[in-house]
Structures are given as structure tokens and as C-alpha cells.
Motif scaffolding. Sequence first.
Motif, PDB file in Angstrom:
ATOM      1  N   ALA A 124      39.146  47.915  45.298  1.00  0.00           N
ATOM      2  CA  ALA A 124      39.637  49.248  45.653  1.00  0.00           C
ATOM      3  C   ALA A 124      39.690  50.145  44.433  1.00  0.00           C
ATOM      4  O   ALA A 124      39.370  51.335  44.498  1.00  0.00           O
ATOM      5  CB  ALA A 124      41.021  49.137  46.289  1.00  0.00           C
ATOM      6  N   SER A 125      40.095  49.581  43.286  1.00  0.00           N
ATOM      7  CA  SER A 125      40.242  50.339  42.039  1.00  0.00           C
ATOM      8  C   SER A 125      39.778  49.479  40.869  1.00  0.00           C
ATOM      9  O   SER A 125      39.769  48.252  40.948  1.00  0.00           O
ATOM     10  CB  SER A 125      41.702  50.757  41.832  1.00  0.00           C
ATOM     11  OG  SER A 125      42.151  51.597  42.880  1.00  0.00           O
ATOM     12  N   ALA A 126      39.406  50.155  39.787  1.00  0.00           N
ATOM     13  CA  ALA A 126      38.901  49.466  38.590  1.00  0.00           C
ATOM     14  C   ALA A 126      40.066  49.100  37.679  1.00  0.00           C
ATOM     15  O   ALA A 126      40.258  49.692  36.609  1.00  0.00           O
ATOM     16  CB  ALA A 126      37.894  50.346  37.864  1.00  0.00           C
ATOM     17  N   LEU A 127      40.846  48.104  38.103  1.00  0.00           N
ATOM     18  CA  LEU A 127      42.031  47.701  37.365  1.00  0.00           C
ATOM     19  C   LEU A 127      41.857  46.300  36.807  1.00  0.00           C
ATOM     20  O   LEU A 127      41.476  45.375  37.545  1.00  0.00           O
ATOM     21  CB  LEU A 127      43.257  47.716  38.289  1.00  0.00           C
ATOM     22  CG  LEU A 127      43.596  49.038  38.964  1.00  0.00           C
ATOM     23  CD1 LEU A 127      44.736  48.839  39.953  1.00  0.00           C
ATOM     24  CD2 LEU A 127      43.958  50.090  37.929  1.00  0.00           C
ATOM     25  N   PRO A 128      42.123  46.081  35.531  1.00  0.00           N
ATOM     26  CA  PRO A 128      42.094  44.718  35.008  1.00  0.00           C
ATOM     27  C   PRO A 128      43.202  43.893  35.645  1.00  0.00           C
ATOM     28  O   PRO A 128      44.280  44.411  35.966  1.00  0.00           O
ATOM     29  CB  PRO A 128      42.315  44.905  33.505  1.00  0.00           C
ATOM     30  CG  PRO A 128      43.011  46.215  33.375  1.00  0.00           C
ATOM     31  CD  PRO A 128      42.511  47.071  34.508  1.00  0.00           C
ATOM     32  N   TYR A 129      42.936  42.621  35.837  1.00  0.00           N
ATOM     33  CA  TYR A 129      43.965  41.750  36.407  1.00  0.00           C
ATOM     34  C   TYR A 129      43.690  40.328  35.959  1.00  0.00           C
ATOM     35  O   TYR A 129      42.620  40.013  35.444  1.00  0.00           O
ATOM     36  CB  TYR A 129      43.981  41.868  37.936  1.00  0.00           C
ATOM     37  CG  TYR A 129      42.957  41.032  38.664  1.00  0.00           C
ATOM     38  CD1 TYR A 129      43.343  40.008  39.516  1.00  0.00           C
ATOM     39  CD2 TYR A 129      41.590  41.255  38.490  1.00  0.00           C
ATOM     40  CE1 TYR A 129      42.412  39.241  40.180  1.00  0.00           C
ATOM     41  CE2 TYR A 129      40.653  40.497  39.154  1.00  0.00           C
ATOM     42  CZ  TYR A 129      41.061  39.492  39.995  1.00  0.00           C
ATOM     43  OH  TYR A 129      40.138  38.726  40.655  1.00  0.00           O
ATOM     44  N   ARG A 130      44.680  39.467  36.134  1.00  0.00           N
ATOM     45  CA  ARG A 130      44.570  38.091  35.682  1.00  0.00           C
ATOM     46  C   ARG A 130      44.359  37.162  36.871  1.00  0.00           C
ATOM     47  O   ARG A 130      45.212  37.057  37.759  1.00  0.00           O
ATOM     48  CB  ARG A 130      45.832  37.682  34.918  1.00  0.00           C
ATOM     49  CG  ARG A 130      46.069  38.464  33.635  1.00  0.00           C
ATOM     50  CD  ARG A 130      47.316  37.989  32.910  1.00  0.00           C
ATOM     51  NE  ARG A 130      47.174  36.578  32.509  1.00  0.00           N
ATOM     52  CZ  ARG A 130      48.151  35.884  31.916  1.00  0.00           C
ATOM     53  NH1 ARG A 130      49.316  36.455  31.664  1.00  0.00           N
ATOM     54  NH2 ARG A 130      47.950  34.623  31.574  1.00  0.00           N
ATOM     55  N   ASN A 131      43.203  36.526  36.885  1.00  0.00           N
ATOM     56  CA  ASN A 131      42.922  35.538  37.924  1.00  0.00           C
ATOM     57  C   ASN A 131      41.688  34.751  37.492  1.00  0.00           C
ATOM     58  O   ASN A 131      40.979  35.145  36.559  1.00  0.00           O
ATOM     59  CB  ASN A 131      42.664  36.214  39.270  1.00  0.00           C
ATOM     60  CG  ASN A 131      42.678  35.213  40.415  1.00  0.00           C
ATOM     61  OD1 ASN A 131      43.459  34.271  40.418  1.00  0.00           O
ATOM     62  ND2 ASN A 131      41.800  35.406  41.383  1.00  0.00           N
ATOM     63  N   ARG A 132      41.437  33.657  38.175  1.00  0.00           N
ATOM     64  CA  ARG A 132      40.274  32.842  37.868  1.00  0.00           C
ATOM     65  C   ARG A 132      39.530  32.516  39.155  1.00  0.00           C
ATOM     66  O   ARG A 132      40.110  32.542  40.249  1.00  0.00           O
ATOM     67  CB  ARG A 132      40.687  31.546  37.161  1.00  0.00           C
ATOM     68  CG  ARG A 132      41.564  31.761  35.941  1.00  0.00           C
ATOM     69  CD  ARG A 132      41.909  30.452  35.255  1.00  0.00           C
ATOM     70  NE  ARG A 132      40.832  30.063  34.341  1.00  0.00           N
ATOM     71  CZ  ARG A 132      40.717  28.846  33.794  1.00  0.00           C
ATOM     72  NH1 ARG A 132      41.600  27.904  34.095  1.00  0.00           N
ATOM     73  NH2 ARG A 132      39.735  28.563  32.968  1.00  0.00           N
ATOM     74  N   THR A 133      38.247  32.237  39.018  1.00  0.00           N
ATOM     75  CA  THR A 133      37.450  31.783  40.147  1.00  0.00           C
ATOM     76  C   THR A 133      36.621  30.593  39.696  1.00  0.00           C
ATOM     77  O   THR A 133      36.730  30.136  38.554  1.00  0.00           O
ATOM     78  CB  THR A 133      36.580  32.908  40.717  1.00  0.00           C
ATOM     79  OG1 THR A 133      36.009  32.473  41.958  1.00  0.00           O
ATOM     80  CG2 THR A 133      35.470  33.314  39.760  1.00  0.00           C
ATOM     81  N   THR A 134      35.797  30.078  40.599  1.00  0.00           N
ATOM     82  CA  THR A 134      35.059  28.851  40.338  1.00  0.00           C
ATOM     83  C   THR A 134      33.564  29.101  40.360  1.00  0.00           C
ATOM     84  O   THR A 134      33.028  29.616  41.356  1.00  0.00           O
ATOM     85  CB  THR A 134      35.415  27.769  41.381  1.00  0.00           C
ATOM     86  OG1 THR A 134      36.835  27.586  41.401  1.00  0.00           O
ATOM     87  CG2 THR A 134      34.751  26.455  41.037  1.00  0.00           C
TER      88      THR A 134
END
Length: 367
Positions: A124-134
Motif C-alpha cells: 500500500a505504501s513504500a514503508l520500511p518494515y522488519r520481517n523475513r521470508t523464505t
Amino acid sequence: MTSAPDVLHTPLRVGALDLPNRVLMAPLTRMRATPPGDVPNDLMVEYYVQRAGAGLIVSEGTQISPEGKGYMDTPGIHSAEQVAGWRRVTDAVHAAGGRIAAQLWHVGRVSHESFHGGEPTVSASALPYRNRTTVRGEDGTPQRVNCPTPRALRADELPRLVDDYRAATRNAREAGFDAVEIHAAHGYLLHQFMSAESNHRDDEHGGSLENRARLLLEVVDAVIGEWDAAHVGVRISPKGTFNGLDDTEGGEMGLYVAARLASRDLAFLHLSEPDWAGGPSLDESFRRELREAFPGVIVGAGGYSAEKGETLIAAGLVDAVAFGRPFIANPDLPLRLAEGLPLNEPVPATFYGGGAEGYTDYPAHSA
């Protein structure tokens, strides 16, 4: 977990479907599709057939487009090969007496540029965030990596996105699914639009609660238009904290969306509760508000025991329960709950990726 046969094993009408019991199989990402085309395969056929005793199987998340992919070896439903693969799954489930819905999935920012030819992920928006994927590591095994900052979807891209859901619904029908579930939970794309934490847009899809819910409702209307409301459900996770999205203030959005879905006479509302992923437990007040907003079929999910399901069904606050990890380890879960049989314990190390081990080798009780 002990038996609750008087409630969980009674029939239930869900939209156009008659379910023989209220023990549903929750959508479970398992990352076993065949690369490079993310095609359902023989192993997946076996896995779902083993669990055909569920009142309704909700498939693992299946991406509606290449853009919607966020994890290695997750199946899609946007190519002819994928549709044919899923058709083999649904035909086998039906031959075994089961029913299966396709979960329509776009992960949004919960992804990695390696899935998209180096192009940015979207949200929705260009916001940095903390998460991980595989992703697939150099040795071919699953590897956890950080999710990058996404780009914001442009307003002129959103009609195309809605069309992707419409096409996925058409493909799900061709693939023989009995219904579809729109995934609007767990911090994925539609949830990213719904949450004020991840949606900082200043156009008609951002700002107010109504604007932030707009994309989901546009998708719902497109999917209904491609099939009908009696074959469509939606999964939400109000107040949930998952995939880097803290939506503990999302109760108002959950109630708003529930009311809008009720006005469309949707087949079911699938409520993924926050406590299974470390969020707060839903209190009775919220449950009663949700029931008032959505008088149709509510499916509860998230760390349920048979006893919890029995209690909430008896209170009229949910109508069925979707079990996740218990179904991973117990392909005959409805039978085990009905007869009070002991349960196999799931092995988390084999949840994601790999072959038959930890996937199709859990024994049924009769074995």
C-alpha cells in the motif's frame, strides 16, 4: 485435545456447500509445489486426499499472479499448468468424499526481489518494515532472508490487481474448487491496505477507515461477480500481529469489514485470532460485536482446542473451527476428535519445504 462430537461433528450449511462436520482444515503454507512453475504435484494430491475427512479443506495460500508470490515453492493459480495441477488435487479430494476451497493470496511486501526478477516488492505504501521470508538457498534448501522496503502500488495499478483476483477466481472454478477464500489477513497485501500502520496513502485507498477497506471490498465484489457470494469467503485477522504488521488497533476495521461482508451475504467469514501468533486474546465483547456485525457463518481459527471450539459454537460466537497444526500431524483429525483418540505431535522442522517427510507420512490412527 479431547473429543467434542456433539457439536463439532454436526452438519453445517456454508453458502452453497453442505458440510458433514465443523472440523475444517485451515490454510497451511507447506512449500511443496514443483518449481520453476509453482505447480501442484502428486505429493500435494496425496496430502490433501489424506485430509478429505475435513468438513471443508481451505487450501494453502495460492498466489493469484507472479507478483503475488512471496515464498519459495508455493503454488499459484494463474497459469494453465497450475490450474491443471490443482484440478488433479480437487478431483482426488472429491473422489474421497471431500470439499476444498482455494485460498486466493497476494503477499504484497512479504516477499523478496529474487522472486520478481530483481524488481521491488509492492504494498500500500513504500514503508520500511522488519520481517523475513523464505527463499531457496544455494544448496536448494529453504533460507530465511530479510524482506526489502516495498514500492507503493500506483492508483492506476489497482484495477489490474482487482482483475488478477477475478482471473484467479475463474481459474479456481476451472480447477474444480468448491469455493474460494480471499486472504485478507496476516499482514499480506489486502491487510496492508486495511491497516493504518502500513497504509499511509493520501488517495481514495488511504486515510479513512472506509478508504483503507476499499480495495478489499473491490476485490470481494469482483470475485462475487466472477462466481457468486455463496461460493466466497474472506479471512481476516483483526488485532493480529504477524508478518511485521502490528494491527492490535485493528478491531474497528475488523467490525467494519465484517458488516460490509454481511451485506453481501458472503458464504463465510474466517476469523484468524491473534493469540496464536503472540497477539492478545479476543475478549467476549469483541466476539459479540463481531457476531452482531456478521450474522452468517463465522469460522474460528488460531490455536483452538476441541473444547474451545465446542464452547464458542455453543455460545453462538462461531459456527465452525479451522484447525491448522493438528491437521498437519493428523490426517484423520475429525475421526480422532469424534472418538477421543490420541493425536500425533507435529514436527515443526518439516513444516516448510522438503518431500514426504513431515508431510504425507503422518499415520492415520487405523494404521
